[in-house]
Design a protein around this motif. Structure first.
Motif, PDB file in Angstrom:
ATOM      1  N   ILE A  88      -3.472  -3.737   5.359  1.00  0.00           N
ATOM      2  CA  ILE A  88      -2.733  -4.567   4.407  1.00  0.00           C
ATOM      3  C   ILE A  88      -3.061  -4.098   2.994  1.00  0.00           C
ATOM      4  O   ILE A  88      -4.233  -3.911   2.642  1.00  0.00           O
ATOM      5  CB  ILE A  88      -3.095  -6.057   4.576  1.00  0.00           C
ATOM      6  N   GLU A  91      -2.744  -5.880  -2.885  1.00  0.00           N
ATOM      7  CA  GLU A  91      -1.997  -6.940  -3.568  1.00  0.00           C
ATOM      8  C   GLU A  91      -1.472  -7.987  -2.583  1.00  0.00           C
ATOM      9  O   GLU A  91      -1.390  -9.163  -2.911  1.00  0.00           O
ATOM     10  CB  GLU A  91      -0.852  -6.348  -4.393  1.00  0.00           C
ATOM     11  N   ARG A  92      -1.152  -7.572  -1.367  1.00  0.00           N
ATOM     12  CA  ARG A  92      -0.706  -8.553  -0.361  1.00  0.00           C
ATOM     13  C   ARG A  92      -1.894  -9.324   0.214  1.00  0.00           C
ATOM     14  O   ARG A  92      -1.768 -10.512   0.511  1.00  0.00           O
ATOM     15  CB  ARG A  92       0.091  -7.853   0.735  1.00  0.00           C
ATOM     16  N   ALA A  95      -2.566 -12.018  -2.147  1.00  0.00           N
ATOM     17  CA  ALA A  95      -1.659 -13.161  -1.978  1.00  0.00           C
ATOM     18  C   ALA A  95      -2.133 -14.063  -0.836  1.00  0.00           C
ATOM     19  O   ALA A  95      -2.108 -15.298  -0.939  1.00  0.00           O
ATOM     20  CB  ALA A  95      -0.240 -12.666  -1.712  1.00  0.00           C
TER      21      ALA A  95
END
Length: 374
Positions: A88, A91-92, A95
């Motif tokens: 992953i 930045e995800r 989140a």
């Protein structure tokens, strides 16, 4: 025609609901202090309902990616450290971690690292909860089209996961082991709450019908040293129970009864019978037949203990009337029943002295007890 006594109240409630549903009323209410507070509260609660599925999927992702356990074991981490090893992008992952922090599962530190939060730690501390969260993948797939589920038009994932509810005694051993293990993990909390609410004094032998791998009976026997027990379940399920009681040094206190309560009479000799998370798996006809068998198997004065998630009846309740109502619907049989409904069924079977103490945690279980007259 004479109006029912509550007709004026229904008319008033409908008028108020119609008023609240008007955009002009909402606009006016938002300009008044009291109305503004109500509108803010209602809006926040409605949004919580709307985002509920997303929140549950954030929780699922944190469990599936082993984020909670990682943070518990190694302390605060950055998105850059957690993301790439799990495929992953940072930045995800940021989140996901930010979403987890907003839900109280994680805690964000000033240096941009994330630590496990109190709720996240509590999840890891509850036996079987992470397995149940992962299992919900099947339930959520069935809920992806709730209208199809309500209309009974789909082949559900949960019906395939829990084949025993349809009455087949010839379940492959690997399937029996799969669902028995999940049930056993969830039974720890159920046993705790049931033992707090049920007085076992005067019970010499307890027969647990549909007892699976014996998690509930193990908890009972640990607390009540003078008790003996019997566990009735399908033949492919009982080896797990035998292994459990051997490990616990309790095999001499337990008799294992292979069989199906759908097709077989219940064994006699016990002075109490427990149905732990059994009734809500099955249709009304199956429940009536089972309760008749329980009544026939018990001696005069014998006791029945029912423990399972229950609906709220006249006072709708979130766990029973939302989660478990639709979970049993997705299974393809059974339903979440209120304590009043179950009370009516046990009285119909011949029982009396029906009692339903207020549950400590309705999202875990509720309890109903009764006796055979005599």
């Amino acid at each position: 025609m004479v109006a029912a006594p509550d007709a004026p109240r229904r008319g008033l409630r409908n008028w108020v609901a119609g008023l609240v549903a008007q955009p002009q009323f909402q606009a006016l209410a938002s300009r008044l202090p009291i109305g503004r507070q109500l509108a803010k509260r209602d809006g926040a609660e409605i949004f919580d309902i709307l985002q509920g599925f997303v929140a549950s999927q954030v929780l699922f992702a944190l469990i599936e990616l082993d984020i909670l356990q990682r943070l518990l074991d190694h302390g605060p981490e950055t998105p850059e450290a957690l993301g790439p090893p799990r495929g992953i992008a940072p930045e995800r992952m940021a989140a996901l971690l930010q979403a987890g922090a907003s839900l109280g599962l994680l805690a964000r530190r000033r240096n941009g690292r994330y630590a496990i939060g109190r709720k996240g730690a509590a999840i890891l501390g509850v036996p079987g909860l992470t397995a149940m969260i992962q299992h919900n993948r099947a339930f959520y797939a069935d809920m992806a089209d709730p209208l199809a589920l309500l209309r009974g038009a789909q082949d559900t994932h949960l019906a395939r996961f829990w084949p025993y509810v349809f009455g087949s005694p010839d379940i492959p051993a690997e399937e029996a082991e799969r669902y028995s293990d999940l049930m056993a993990q969830s039974q720890v909390l159920v046993a705790q709450d049931t033992l707090r609410q049920v007085d076992f004094r005067g019970i010499g032998t307890l027969l647990d019908v549909g007892g699976g791998s014996g998690a509930f009976i193990e908890a009972v026997l640990r607390k009540h040293q003078g008790l003996t027990a019997e566990v009735l379940d399908l033949p492919n399920v009982l080896p797990a129970a035998e292994a459990r009681f051997n490990r616990a040094g309790m095999r001499g206190r337990v008799t294992l009864r292979p069989g199906s309560f759908r097709t077989d009479a219940l064994p006699q000799g016990a002075d109490a019978i427990s149905l732990i998370r059994v009734l809500y798996d099955h249709s009304e006809d199956t429940v009536r037949d089972l309760l008749a068998k329980v009544f026939a198997a018990l001696p005069p004065g014998g006791r029945l203990i029912v423990s399972e998630p229950m609906a709220g009846g006249d006072r709708p309740e979130r766990a029973g009337d939302v989660y478990f109502a639709f979970y049993t619907m997705a299974m393809g049989t059974g339903r979440a029943r209120s304590s009043e409904h179950i009370g009516a069924l046990v009285r119909e079977a011949g029982f009396d002295q029906v009692a339903a103490p207020k549950p400590a945690r309705p999202f875990v279980t509720s309890v109903l007890t009764c006796r055979k007259p005599g």
